[in-house]
Design a protein around this motif. Structure first.
Motif, PDB file in Angstrom:
ATOM      1  N   PRO A 255      12.723  10.492  30.165  1.00  6.55           N
ATOM      2  CA  PRO A 255      13.169   8.893  30.450  1.00  6.55           C
ATOM      3  C   PRO A 255      12.563   8.173  28.993  1.00  6.55           C
ATOM      4  CG  PRO A 255      11.891   9.963  32.164  1.00  6.55           C
ATOM      5  CD  PRO A 255      12.062  10.765  31.288  1.00  6.55           C
TER       6      PRO A 255
ATOM      7  N   LEU B 127      15.190   5.923  27.155  1.00  3.78           N
ATOM      8  CA  LEU B 127      14.903   4.330  26.563  1.00  3.78           C
ATOM      9  C   LEU B 127      14.825   4.078  25.119  1.00  3.78           C
ATOM     10  CD1 LEU B 127      13.876   1.656  27.583  1.00  3.78           C
ATOM     11  CD2 LEU B 127      11.509   2.675  27.215  1.00  3.78           C
TER      12      LEU B 127
ATOM     13  N   VAL C 228      17.870   1.564  23.593  1.00  6.63           N
ATOM     14  CA  VAL C 228      17.480   0.525  22.597  1.00  6.63           C
ATOM     15  C   VAL C 228      18.025   0.463  21.305  1.00  6.63           C
ATOM     16  CG1 VAL C 228      15.487  -0.793  21.452  1.00  6.63           C
ATOM     17  CG2 VAL C 228      15.159  -0.104  23.775  1.00  6.63           C
TER      18      VAL C 228
END
Length: 81
Positions: free
Chosen positions: A45, A49, A53
């Protein structure tokens, strides 16, 4: 792009080593292989992430016509405010 890949790799390695070290300090000694698998699961995860971004930043930069360096500078300015 290479910087973000290196960062993801280093964070994954740190996560693996941390879980492995933490497993040696527990009173009930877990299996090191299971601990390694769990650490990989927890690092996935984080990687998604960071990739999300970075991809969002690059898409926004492409739409506004800014360079990657200009986007990093913009994000740093927003962070300071």
């Amino acid at each position: 792009m290479l910087d973000i890949i290196n960062f993801i790799a280093l964070s994954g390695i740190f996560n693996v080593l941390f879980f492995w070290y933490a497993s040696t300090k527990m009173s009930s000694k877990p299996d090191p292989v299971k601990t390694l698998v769990i650490s990989f699961i927890f690092s996935v995860p984080l990687s998604f992430l960071l990739i999300g971004v970075y991809t969002t930043m690059l898409i926004y930069a492409a739409k506004t016509g800014a360079s990657e360096d200009a986007m990093w500078e913009y994000m740093e300015q927003e962070e300071l405010q």
